[in-house]
Design a protein around this motif. Sequence first.
Motif, short mmCIF file in Angstrom:
data_model
loop_
_atom_site.label_atom_id
_atom_site.label_comp_id
_atom_site.label_asym_id
_atom_site.label_seq_id
_atom_site.Cartn_x
_atom_site.Cartn_y
_atom_site.Cartn_z
N ASP A 33 0.82 -1.20 0.00
CA ASP A 33 0.00 0.00 0.00
C ASP A 33 0.85 1.26 0.00
OD1 ASP A 33 -2.10 1.83 2.12
OD2 ASP A 33 -2.72 1.08 0.15
N TYR A 34 2.02 1.25 0.65
CA TYR A 34 2.74 2.52 0.81
C TYR A 34 4.17 2.56 0.30
CZ TYR A 34 5.52 0.93 4.82
OH TYR A 34 6.40 0.28 5.63
N SER A 35 4.80 1.40 0.10
CA SER A 35 6.23 1.42 -0.19
C SER A 35 6.57 2.16 -1.49
CB SER A 35 6.80 0.00 -0.23
OG SER A 35 6.03 -0.81 -1.11
N SER A 36 5.75 2.01 -2.54
CA SER A 36 6.08 2.69 -3.78
C SER A 36 5.75 4.18 -3.69
CB SER A 36 5.38 2.03 -4.96
OG SER A 36 4.01 1.88 -4.70
N LYS A 37 4.74 4.50 -2.91
CA LYS A 37 4.44 5.92 -2.69
C LYS A 37 5.63 6.57 -1.99
CE LYS A 37 1.53 8.80 0.28
NZ LYS A 37 0.97 9.88 -0.52
N ARG B 233 9.25 0.71 -19.33
CA ARG B 233 8.74 -0.27 -18.37
C ARG B 233 8.96 0.20 -16.95
NH1 ARG B 233 7.69 -3.38 -22.29
NH2 ARG B 233 9.35 -3.94 -23.71
N ASP B 234 9.49 1.37 -16.79
CA ASP B 234 9.74 1.89 -15.46
C ASP B 234 8.42 2.37 -14.86
OD1 ASP B 234 10.22 3.78 -13.36
OD2 ASP B 234 12.27 3.97 -14.08
N PRO B 235 7.99 1.79 -13.75
CA PRO B 235 6.67 2.15 -13.20
C PRO B 235 6.59 3.63 -12.80
CG PRO B 235 7.85 0.68 -11.70
CD PRO B 235 8.63 0.73 -12.96
N PHE B 236 7.72 4.25 -12.45
CA PHE B 236 7.69 5.65 -12.04
C PHE B 236 7.48 6.56 -13.24
CE2 PHE B 236 8.69 5.38 -7.57
CZ PHE B 236 9.08 4.06 -7.47
N ILE B 237 8.13 6.22 -14.36
CA ILE B 237 7.92 7.01 -15.57
C ILE B 237 6.50 6.82 -16.08
CG2 ILE B 237 8.61 7.30 -17.96
CD1 ILE B 237 11.44 6.70 -17.13
N ASN B 238 6.04 5.61 -16.05
CA ASN B 238 4.67 5.36 -16.49
C ASN B 238 3.69 6.17 -15.65
OD1 ASN B 238 5.43 3.59 -18.47
ND2 ASN B 238 5.16 1.76 -17.22
N ALA B 239 3.94 6.21 -14.37
CA ALA B 239 3.05 6.96 -13.49
C ALA B 239 3.13 8.45 -13.79
CB ALA B 239 3.40 6.69 -12.03
N LYS B 240 4.30 8.92 -14.16
CA LYS B 240 4.46 10.34 -14.49
C LYS B 240 3.58 10.70 -15.68
CE LYS B 240 8.85 11.86 -14.48
NZ LYS B 240 10.16 12.25 -15.10
N LEU B 241 3.60 9.83 -16.68
CA LEU B 241 2.79 10.06 -17.87
C LEU B 241 1.31 10.06 -17.53
CD1 LEU B 241 4.99 7.79 -20.05
CD2 LEU B 241 4.31 10.06 -20.80
N GLY C 188 2.65 -3.67 -9.23
CA GLY C 188 1.64 -3.25 -8.26
C GLY C 188 1.93 -1.88 -7.67
N GLN C 189 2.65 -1.06 -8.41
CA GLN C 189 3.08 0.21 -7.84
C GLN C 189 2.38 1.43 -8.41
OE1 GLN C 189 7.31 0.55 -8.10
NE2 GLN C 189 7.68 -1.50 -7.29
N THR C 190 1.78 1.25 -9.57
CA THR C 190 1.21 2.42 -10.26
C THR C 190 0.28 3.23 -9.38
OG1 THR C 190 1.35 1.21 -12.33
CG2 THR C 190 -0.02 3.17 -12.31
N GLY C 191 -0.61 2.56 -8.67
CA GLY C 191 -1.58 3.26 -7.83
C GLY C 191 -0.92 4.16 -6.80
N PRO C 192 -0.13 3.58 -5.88
CA PRO C 192 0.49 4.42 -4.84
C PRO C 192 1.40 5.52 -5.40
CG PRO C 192 0.60 2.11 -4.23
CD PRO C 192 0.08 2.15 -5.63
N ILE C 193 2.14 5.20 -6.48
CA ILE C 193 3.02 6.23 -7.04
C ILE C 193 2.18 7.38 -7.60
CG2 ILE C 193 4.77 6.78 -8.76
CD1 ILE C 193 5.58 3.85 -8.73
#
Lengths: 576, 326, 262
Positions: free
Chosen positions: B103-107, C93-101, C126-131
């Motif tokens: 839930d929080y680690s990637s945030k 494929r970087d989840p952080f860049i994808n989230a930025k877009l 599973g990171q897109t949401g929180p990022i």
Amino acid sequence: MPNNEKEISSFMKCLFAGSIEREMVFPHPQMDKEEAESLKLILESLRQFAADNIDAGEIDRNQEIPAEVIAGLAELGLLGMSIPETYGGYGFSATAYNRVFEEIAGIDASIATTFGGHQSIGLKALLLFGTEEQKKRFLPKLASGEWLAGFALTEPGAGSDAACIKTTAVKDEGSGDYILNGNKIWITNGGIAHYFTVFAKTMVGDAEKISAFAVTRDMEGFASGRKEEKLGIRGSSTTELTFDNVRIPAENLIGPLGKGFKVAMEVLNSGRLGLAAGCIGGIKRLTEMSVDYAKNRKQFNTPIAKFEMIEEKISDMIIDTYVLESMVYLTTALIDRGDIDYSVESAICKVYASEAVWRTASEAMQIAGGIGYSPEYPYERALRDARINLIFEGTNEVLRSFIALAGMQEHGEYLKEVGKALQSPLSQLGVLTDFAFSRIRRTVATERLEDVDAGLRQEVGKFEEYARELNIAVEKVLTKHKKDIINQGFILERLANMAIDLYAMAAVISRLDTALKEYGKEKVSRELQIGKAFCEIAWRRIRRNRRQVEHNSDPLHKSIAENAYESEGYDFDLIS
Amino acid sequence: MSVDILVVAEQRDGVLNRATLEAVVAGQGLSKDLGLDLSVLVLGKNIGDLANDLCVGVKEVLIAEHEKVGDYTADGYCAAIKQIVAKEAPKYILFSHTYMVRDYSSKLAAALNRQLVSDCVGYKMDGESPVFVRQIFQGKIDADFTFSGDGANLVSFQVGAFNADNLDSGTSGEVRDAGVAFDEIEVRTKVLDIFEGVKQEVDLSKAERIVSVGRGIKKPENMDLMNELAAVLDAELAASRPVCDDGWLPLDRQVGSSGQTVTPSLYLAVGISGAIQHIVGMKNSGTIVAINKDPHAPIFDIADYGVVGDLFEVVPALIAAVKEIR
Amino acid sequence: MKIIVCMKQVPVQDSLLKITDDNTWVHEDELNWEINESDNYAMEAALRLKEEHGGEVVLLSMGPDRVKESIKQGLAKGVERALHINNEDFTTRDPFINAKLLAAAIKQESPDLVLTGLQADDTGFGQTGPILAEYLGLPHTSIVMEIEKSNGGIKVKRELEGGWFQSVELPLPALLSIQSGSNQLRYATIKGIMMAKKKEIKSLTLADLGLAEDEVDDSNSSLNFNRIFIPEKTKKAEIFEGDPKEIAAKLADKLKNEAKVF
């Protein structure tokens, strides 16, 4: 039947008459891009719904399709696919409708039968012959699935010989209503439909002619009997219908008075494609099962998939599927074009498809071995479900007679003394359409199939050769037998078989040619194998049938049969 | 005082989530391989005793105790940890890949302008640098990841990837206050209540032998056969998620990432394909036996004994064979 | 309520995957694609909220041209319109860049609620949401099973381990990651499919999103996706095949005498 002077195009009738109407079958039809996209989404939705909600084995065991399944399919909109948008449907092309039908049949045969009974034939009469008022009155509820439809023609004494039905609709001169009395048997959706297209004898002047009526379950005197127990398609509701002084208002007459036979034949003509498309769905499923089993089953330390006798069966399944797809969706495109006579082509598709699915079900069981025989596996159900297709919607024997006779009818006309004489027995045959007596419109009389990819040269050559042979055979048998040709069943069968294989070859060559021109040889290489393998089988078969038209032992076979009738069976017990 | 490797502990109501110890084991490994120190961070309310317990095997335990992190919220944990990272500059932040961490680690990583490699099944050393391995395409393919640049590298490890029993309790550290300024933290979500979905009737984590049932049994009527197998093996009956979702067995018999994690000496999986969500719940069992008609089912990758066949034929035969041999 | 649903198109589950020669990804040409499973549930949740409280559901998806097919499925199910970030020229494929877009596209819409699926079936980060929540500055929670409107915004039921659940309240706007299996998915009806033909799919370029090419370059990230490979099977199972009675006898024997489990 009056002679229709209008000229109508028909690929097969032209072929019988010696000309190849290339334009009708080339290029192989492609669906409109937008409709194709929508179709993909619909098939996806249907597959998802089926995976979640449809258990074919259970439907077979309980001999019932759960009401929620029908309701779910109705909600998806599938019950109104072929009904025009103005009446609450979706106005699908025949190609799109039949492709969805193919998918449904691959999922469950009972559901397909219910669907076909409703949409392919049940309400078809309204679409083809209904007045604006009738369409408005009935179609919206049929499109939404609130009502289901059925088609009521067959009676105890009137199966193949549909013209001799005994149900009557007598006009009450005072009110203008018709009073319906009689009964029908083997009616699909008999127990669950609200609306039926019913065929009855009516007086037109002094003559007894058939008329078509819209009858609904809520009419007094209407009753449906108990559900018939059947070998296959056990989930579909098949019952008897009885009419006891049912009062039908005059507004419920469908089509002109006395023209009911034509209505019936037109309906069945297009309904037949649904059956053929459904068989494709069944064969695809069986092929998948067989491939999976053969790859995983090991005997003698080898997957049985490697044994040649198994490979032969798999190859046959693939070829049959390819051929049928090529033929059926070529024919649906002919329907969509509008003013084309597809009666012979439609009958050809039905005959080939029904025999192919029966054959495939048997071979699939053979591949499965012992487990195929057990109800724990779907093979025996597939076999049971497949069998009916050779019987209903016109037995394959009657359809073969029709293919041959309708095919050579114009040539008969040309031979003058024969043509007119053919009309009467042909109409008694009971499977004809209004088109049967039209003149065939021919563009350029050509015996060559031009402009086909070089890679198919050999196949085109054989097609041209045997198309010519068909024409020659027709000339010969008509000259020899004249109007007695109607009784030459052995010959009609062979001519029909030749016609079936020729139409199949044309469809396959067209499909491959179109694909080669669009994608090039490399991408189409596997399909090319299938096409070449089929054409080889086909022309050899045509050649055999052609030879047997003149060189046969028919008189012996006739005699053997007649003797058997006399002795009530086999009379030569070797050891008694 | 420097923090090199920081393991973030997980607790609820002062009770430690056992998975934290697995993260500590991973941390100990990295600590040795990289020559770095290992610290643990615990956040919550009334966690003094817990913080002391966590001192085993690590250099120190940082404690961040406050109402605002009494109940877990992403806002609370991220803001607090962000402050700590700014102060302590750890090179690695490790977690166990639990629901909370998901839930929080990637945030947190995004807030630190760094990145997280999640749900790792382990790591390997490539010279002096660690390479983290995680699975993609639902366990079918492995992928290698490395970090670059300055700043904290965040890693979460799959539950069960490391064994808590391997904790080296050699050293013991001290507890110190993390010094988080909680008044600067705004928590936007409110935890209303926590409740158990279904009353637990059976505690599968205590079972010695388990017979577990999957979609392969096709319909609930076939459960009798499975009951018989469980009885003859003197085992508890369990199931994969789809079986419980369909109501064929109660939820407290579910094994997997959203059910129970079990480690019996015998785990017999019948008609279970072996999706990752199920495997994480039982892969540390003693002897794993799988019966499935699909020879490519992933369950066979973690089984000790595998039967490729029709369970409706094999199970009755097995029941008879076990009866005879016992 | 304006709800944006982030949808990823992934290879159909159980597809046969072939790794490229340079071990960086799998061959995509022969694959069939579908909507990521938990994204489908996110879309369902959004549609139900709209049906109950009014508003619109907007689908946001990033991917090459083929993604349009999956977008149309969403439109057919009742989504009002869609946004498509076409990344034919810059796959990352970087989840952080994808989230930025995704964040850039979402900011332009100012939604009340953003829903994502819990994780993608291909990369499974599973990171897109929180990022996204961080980049958009939204309160968020994940593994959500049920959503209802409340006085303070929305109240959700989320799943915890071991069969436990939690109720959480968040103010709007907020972001939620939705768990699979949370609702019965609807089927696209023919009516919906026909209506979808008229719905808008807006194409968004980097320029539309106000981003430069180097901002979405994978090689600038601090996490390097090095190589992918089929894992070696460390454990080798002893496999039995053949006659059930024989197998059963062998297995029972092994369990008793070799593994000693009873």
